[in-house]
Enzyme design. Structure first.
Site, short mmCIF file in Angstrom:
data_model
loop_
_atom_site.label_atom_id
_atom_site.label_comp_id
_atom_site.label_asym_id
_atom_site.label_seq_id
_atom_site.Cartn_x
_atom_site.Cartn_y
_atom_site.Cartn_z
N HIS A 160 3.18 6.22 -0.03
CA HIS A 160 2.08 5.25 -0.24
C HIS A 160 1.07 5.33 0.88
CE1 HIS A 160 0.15 1.35 -1.25
NE2 HIS A 160 0.66 1.59 -2.44
N ILE A 185 -1.29 3.46 3.43
CA ILE A 185 -1.75 2.08 3.21
C ILE A 185 -0.53 1.21 2.95
CG2 ILE A 185 -3.11 0.56 1.73
CD1 ILE A 185 -4.85 3.02 1.06
N GLY A 203 0.16 -3.89 -1.06
CA GLY A 203 -0.18 -5.30 -1.22
C GLY A 203 1.01 -6.16 -1.59
N VAL A 204 1.90 -5.63 -2.42
CA VAL A 204 3.08 -6.40 -2.82
C VAL A 204 3.96 -6.72 -1.61
CG1 VAL A 204 4.51 -4.41 -3.43
CG2 VAL A 204 4.85 -6.60 -4.60
N GLU A 208 5.17 -10.27 0.00
CA GLU A 208 6.57 -10.52 0.38
C GLU A 208 6.65 -11.02 1.82
OE1 GLU A 208 10.68 -10.90 0.59
OE2 GLU A 208 9.44 -10.70 -1.20
#
Length: 151
Positions: free
Chosen positions: A54, A60, A63-64, A68
């Protein structure tokens, strides 16, 4: 460490949260008033395995995982608000997210500052407002919904 302490380190975090590497996403707590707010930090390092995929050549932080991290900070605040600890028959579960917005990329070398405030609780459902910032710039904002359940 008592509930009135305003900051705590990784040992206190690991005492309160069940998460462990690679899923423990709070490195330290800078401040916590044990009533309404917490300020925690997640340091983003290029050594994290997730950057292999990723994204290769353009790492990067997902976003998830920012969401969290905000949820984990909310869980820490929940423990402090209730003056409870693991084993007290409390379990905090990430139940939902509303109004999530991503404003900037988070990359290796960034310190992700997690600002979470308690908004309300009703019948075991807790609502928190979360902001994740890098260098004072908003990276993500969201309403974090947690369910407090007795085990």
């Amino acid at each position: 460490m008592s509930v009135s302490d305003s900051a705590f380190n990784i040992h206190e975090i690991m005492r309160l949260l069940p998460h462990r590497y690679p899923f423990l996403l709070v490195d330290k707590v800078i401040s916590c008033d044990a009533k309404t707010q917490i300020h925690a930090v997640k340091n983003i390092t290029v050594n994290e395995d997730l950057f292999n995929g990723h994204f290769p050549g353009n790492p990067i932080f997902p976003g998830v995982l920012i969401l969290e991290a905000l949820a984990q900070a909310a869980g820490l605040l929940g423990f402090k608000i209730t003056e409870s600890k693991p084993g007290d028959n409390d379990l905090y579960l990430f139940a939902g997210v509303d109004k999530a917005r991503f404003k900037r990329q988070v990359i290796p070398g960034d310190a992700l500052h997690l600002h979470v405030t308690f908004e309300k609780e009703r019948r075991g459902i807790w609502v928190f407002k979360g902001r994740a910032e890098v260098d004072g710039q908003l990276a993500c904002s969201a309403d974090i919904i947690c369910a407090r359940r007795e085990t």
